[in-house]
Design an enzyme around this catalytic site. Sequence first.
Site, PDB file in Angstrom:
ATOM      1  CG  ASP A  27      -0.363   0.324   2.318  1.00 46.34           C
ATOM      2  OD1 ASP A  27       0.681  -0.497   2.061  1.00 46.34           O
ATOM      3  OD2 ASP A  27      -0.746  -0.135   3.339  1.00 46.34           O
ATOM      4  CE  LYS A  38       0.625   2.679  15.553  1.00 47.57           C
ATOM      5  NZ  LYS A  38       0.500   1.887  15.441  1.00 47.57           N
ATOM      6  CG  ASP A  46       0.689   5.109   4.519  1.00 51.03           C
ATOM      7  OD1 ASP A  46      -0.481   3.891   5.080  1.00 51.03           O
ATOM      8  OD2 ASP A  46       0.636   6.036   5.544  1.00 51.03           O
TER       9      ASP A  46
HETATM   10  P1  GTP Z   1      -4.926  -2.139   8.132  1.00 49.17           P
HETATM   11  O1  GTP Z   1      -6.583  -3.211   8.458  1.00 49.17           O
HETATM   12  O2  GTP Z   1      -6.075  -0.743   7.629  1.00 49.17           O
HETATM   13  O3  GTP Z   1      -4.006  -2.312   9.361  1.00 49.17           O
HETATM   14  O4  GTP Z   1      -4.409  -2.785   6.989  1.00 49.17           O
HETATM   15  P2  GTP Z   1      -3.564  -3.546   6.593  1.00 49.17           P
HETATM   16  O5  GTP Z   1      -3.975  -4.584   8.053  1.00 49.17           O
HETATM   17  O6  GTP Z   1      -4.303  -4.165   5.488  1.00 49.17           O
HETATM   18  O7  GTP Z   1      -2.212  -3.295   5.866  1.00 49.17           O
HETATM   19  P3  GTP Z   1      -0.788  -2.982   7.286  1.00 49.17           P
HETATM   20  O8  GTP Z   1      -0.745  -1.789   6.844  1.00 49.17           O
HETATM   21  O9  GTP Z   1      -1.661  -3.033   8.922  1.00 49.17           O
HETATM   22  O10 GTP Z   1       0.772  -3.303   6.727  1.00 49.17           O
HETATM   23  C1  GTP Z   1       1.236  -3.566   5.614  1.00 49.17           C
HETATM   24  C2  GTP Z   1       0.854  -3.937   4.363  1.00 49.17           C
HETATM   25  O11 GTP Z   1       0.969  -5.209   5.127  1.00 49.17           O
HETATM   26  C3  GTP Z   1      -0.432  -3.670   3.258  1.00 49.17           C
HETATM   27  O12 GTP Z   1      -0.083  -4.315   2.291  1.00 49.17           O
HETATM   28  C4  GTP Z   1      -1.036  -5.431   4.182  1.00 49.17           C
HETATM   29  O13 GTP Z   1      -2.148  -6.165   2.667  1.00 49.17           O
HETATM   30  C5  GTP Z   1       0.003  -6.784   4.109  1.00 49.17           C
HETATM   31  N1  GTP Z   1      -0.033  -7.251   5.301  1.00 49.17           N
HETATM   32  C6  GTP Z   1      -0.463  -7.274   6.682  1.00 49.17           C
HETATM   33  N2  GTP Z   1      -0.390  -8.209   7.088  1.00 49.17           N
HETATM   34  C7  GTP Z   1      -0.592  -9.468   6.391  1.00 49.17           C
HETATM   35  C8  GTP Z   1      -0.404 -10.736   6.339  1.00 49.17           C
HETATM   36  O14 GTP Z   1      -0.572 -11.209   6.978  1.00 49.17           O
HETATM   37  N3  GTP Z   1      -0.359 -11.340   5.952  1.00 49.17           N
HETATM   38  C9  GTP Z   1      -0.307 -10.706   3.796  1.00 49.17           C
HETATM   39  N4  GTP Z   1      -0.318 -11.262   3.102  1.00 49.17           N
HETATM   40  N5  GTP Z   1      -0.349  -9.457   3.763  1.00 49.17           N
HETATM   41  C10 GTP Z   1      -0.165  -8.699   5.162  1.00 49.17           C
END
Ligand code: GTP
Length: 363
Positions: A106, A157, A217
């Site tokens: 993202d 944070k 992001d």
């Molecule tokens: P929020 O629920 O809004 O925090 O979004 P997110 O969990 O989709 O994104 P976050 O910014 O926390 O994670 C960063 C990136 O890692 C994003 O592109 C997510 O799609 C990816 N990501 C987060 N958790 C996982 C996971 O358990 N598996 C995979 N394959 N990708 C993950």
Amino acid sequence: MQALLLVGGEGTRLRPLTCKTVKAMVPILNRPFLEHLFSYLARHGIDDIVLTLCYLPDSIESYFGHGSSLGVRLTYVMEESPLGTAGAVKNAERYLEDRFFVFNGDIFTDLDLRAMMAFHRERGAKATIALTPVEDPSAYGVVETDSHGRVKRFVEKPKREEATTNLINAGTYILEREVLRDVPPNTRFMFEHHLFPTLLQKDQLVYAYSSDAYWIDIGTPQKYCQLQYDLLQGKGRTSLCSPMVDGRAGFGARSSLHPTASVEGAVIVGDDCSIGPHARIRGPVVMGNGCRVLAGAAIEKSVIWNNVVVGRNAWLEGCIVGSNSSIGEGCSVGQGVVIGEGVTVGDGIRLEPGRKVWPDTRV
Ligand code: GTP
């Protein structure tokens, strides 16, 4: 070069947009976010791309297939349950080369990946983390380094006044595959909380590569819009859409603008749209394909997905409207409103600033 993209998260902060569309596929200037990311990677010499999927996995694979039409080679790796960022990489280990990039799926950036790779190689690092400066680091993971860029500490944070640096983890890494020995298989494991601290404990060489390249992001509705407004105004870079020169509107094929309608500022309108009599569009505005803006409606600083109908004399400002939604006659949709896909907003409704409307509902 090879990159692994983390695209399995649920994107909860971007709901209701991500209820039916995975975050990596939300449209940016009317093209899926991932298409911009692939094009950026290809520009930097990366065409071997591994995608780690979990939430709504089919939509990505059915849209991009093997990636040959985009000049990249895509491999998909599925997780049955979310394994976290480092756990997802471990799960894809069999497809990975000895050294590879990892991207949060993202992040939109102009970071010079070849320069980052040269930095990583010169230092013989086991892991290199891209850093970016932010004005207020208190919502992010801060990375403290010594004067040579070697990572000393991660602080999640921090309070604004206690942060010793404004450089945060930018969600782009280079890893040597051997570091995955420290990630347990089939276990939820995160880079910032688990793997990187473990590597520091073991005195492994973890470096940070700082740059002030464009970086954002798209994890929140506000940032999701900001990226598009920045691109429209020539900040950031994408080869998929020509940047709009302020004051000039870009209209897609078969789209029409009534002679009494007005368009100002940086605006992109997709294909097969019609802008009716006396309607007003004031950029930055991004509108998808097949939209109809009826007589007297006004849209300012907003992102509208595909097949949206904006009723007569409706007023939209600072909002996002998901595909296949319709906004009734005389409605007013205020700042920060996010309307999911397939929503019907009845005539004369006023949606208060910040309201979120779930997909396939009527208000
Ligand atoms: P929020 O629920 O809004 O925090 O979004 P997110 O969990 O989709 O994104 P976050 O910014 O926390 O994670 C960063 C990136 O890692 C994003 O592109 C997510 O799609 C990816 N990501 C987060 N958790 C996982 C996971 O358990 N598996 C995979 N394959 N990708 C993950």
